[in-house]
Design a protein around this motif. Structure first.
Motif, PDB file in Angstrom:
ATOM      1  N   ALA A  88      28.000  30.395  33.542  1.00  0.00           N
ATOM      2  CA  ALA A  88      28.916  30.242  34.671  1.00  0.00           C
ATOM      3  C   ALA A  88      28.626  31.285  35.744  1.00  0.00           C
ATOM      4  O   ALA A  88      28.713  31.001  36.943  1.00  0.00           O
ATOM      5  N   ALA A  89      28.279  32.491  35.319  1.00  0.00           N
ATOM      6  CA  ALA A  89      27.963  33.548  36.285  1.00  0.00           C
ATOM      7  C   ALA A  89      26.700  33.211  37.061  1.00  0.00           C
ATOM      8  O   ALA A  89      26.643  33.375  38.286  1.00  0.00           O
ATOM      9  N   ALA A 107      27.528  30.605  39.631  1.00  0.00           N
ATOM     10  CA  ALA A 107      28.275  31.149  40.767  1.00  0.00           C
ATOM     11  C   ALA A 107      27.371  31.968  41.691  1.00  0.00           C
ATOM     12  O   ALA A 107      27.572  32.004  42.911  1.00  0.00           O
ATOM     13  N   VAL A 116      34.396  36.185  35.344  1.00  0.00           N
ATOM     14  CA  VAL A 116      33.762  34.953  35.827  1.00  0.00           C
ATOM     15  C   VAL A 116      34.673  33.756  35.575  1.00  0.00           C
ATOM     16  O   VAL A 116      35.208  33.573  34.484  1.00  0.00           O
ATOM     17  N   GLY A 117      34.853  32.944  36.597  1.00  0.00           N
ATOM     18  CA  GLY A 117      35.659  31.745  36.469  1.00  0.00           C
ATOM     19  C   GLY A 117      37.140  31.930  36.743  1.00  0.00           C
ATOM     20  O   GLY A 117      37.888  30.954  36.803  1.00  0.00           O
ATOM     21  N   ASP A 146      37.833  29.288  34.377  1.00  0.00           N
ATOM     22  CA  ASP A 146      38.198  28.210  35.281  1.00  0.00           C
ATOM     23  C   ASP A 146      38.606  26.984  34.460  1.00  0.00           C
ATOM     24  O   ASP A 146      37.808  26.469  33.677  1.00  0.00           O
ATOM     25  N   GLN A 174      37.389  36.620  40.343  1.00  0.00           N
ATOM     26  CA  GLN A 174      36.014  36.937  39.953  1.00  0.00           C
ATOM     27  C   GLN A 174      35.293  37.675  41.081  1.00  0.00           C
ATOM     28  O   GLN A 174      35.558  37.459  42.264  1.00  0.00           O
TER      29      GLN A 174
END
Length: 261
Positions: free
Chosen positions: A115-116, A119, A193-194, A12, A198
């Motif tokens: 990040a995962a 989320a 991820v991101g 991201d 995702q």
């Protein structure tokens, strides 16, 4: 002239650090791992910058670009995915930079596991369930794992495992971890991820392989294993904010004496 190793985050563009973005915006040369770093991040490079995707390049070719920039007196933004300290392949680049007396620095980035978890709305260290996170991988086509870092050894800790670069090795992960974590232990596979596409696949050690096969995921995925991924509702609160937990910023309140009538 300086080589700036920059962690771009998991994908991201909003998750790159302010420092990392400013460096990309300032460097006349930008080398980025295009298989994992989106072009939107390096689009911030200044107009006329030399922007090169290093995914198809060898280490010798990458270093040749850096040395050429050094000879011209130009700073280089060397952009890696996630955080460069984790499977970033910067150690061998730094070794060569030191041999050539080329200055460098490192700007950290948001790692994929963090990040995962964000989320997922997930804490990876739940009180009295798991207070340790182990970042690891398994032996596949890359270099062998060092002695003592196999899953059978690491899994004895009961820690939350974040297993990188191993999505094609789920059968072996199941074989090694079921005796330690139990067949019903929660597993989450975090894919790209991101990135806009995702996705997350939830399962257990015994059914996650089939679910991943059905989803046709073969790369760019992170595997979480551990009881903290799905704790029972009655896990205890952290001591950090407990009313009886005293520390320097929240000292014990003094009892006030009762006023005599």
């Amino acid at each position: 002239m300086t080589v700036h190793f920059i962690g771009a985050g998991p994908g991201d563009p909003d998750l790159i650090t302010v420092r990392g973005l400013k460096l990309i915006e300032a460097c006349p040369v930008c080398l980025y791992a295009g298989s994992l770093v989106p072009e939107a991040i390096v689009a911030a490079a200044p107009e006329g910058a030399r922007v090169i995707d290093t995914a198809p390049m060898t280490l010798d070719e990458i270093m040749a670009e850096i040395e050429a920039a050094h000879a011209r007196g130009e700073d280089v933004a060397r952009v890696h995915s996630g955080d460069p300290s984790l499977y970033g392949a910067i150690a061998e680049q730094i070794r060569r930079l030191k041999e050539k007396d080329i200055p460098f620095d490192v700007t950290p980035g948001v790692p994929a596991f963090a990040a995962a978890a964000a989320a997922l709305g997930q804490e990876l260290t739940v009180p009295e369930i798991a207070q340790t996170v182990i970042l690891t991988r398994t032996t596949m086509k890359s270099s062998d794992m060092p002695k003592g870092e196999d899953l059978e050894t690491l899994g004895k800790s009961g820690a939350t495992l974040a297993i990188h670069l191993s999505i094609r090795n789920l059968r072996e992960i199941e074989r090694q971890l079921v005796p330690l974590y139990g067949a019903d232990c929660p597993v989450v596979v975090a894919y790209r991820v991101g990135w806009p596409d995702q996705s997350f696949i939830h399962g257990t050690l015994t059914d996650i392989r089939e679910k991943v096969r059905e989803a046709k995921i073969t790369r760019t995925a992170l595997i979480f294993v551990g009881r903290a991924l799905q704790p029972q509702a009655d896990f205890r609160d952290s001591a950090l904010y407990h009313a009886d937990h005293v520390h320097v910023l929240r000292p014990k309140k003094k009892k006030t004496a009762k006023t005599e009538a």
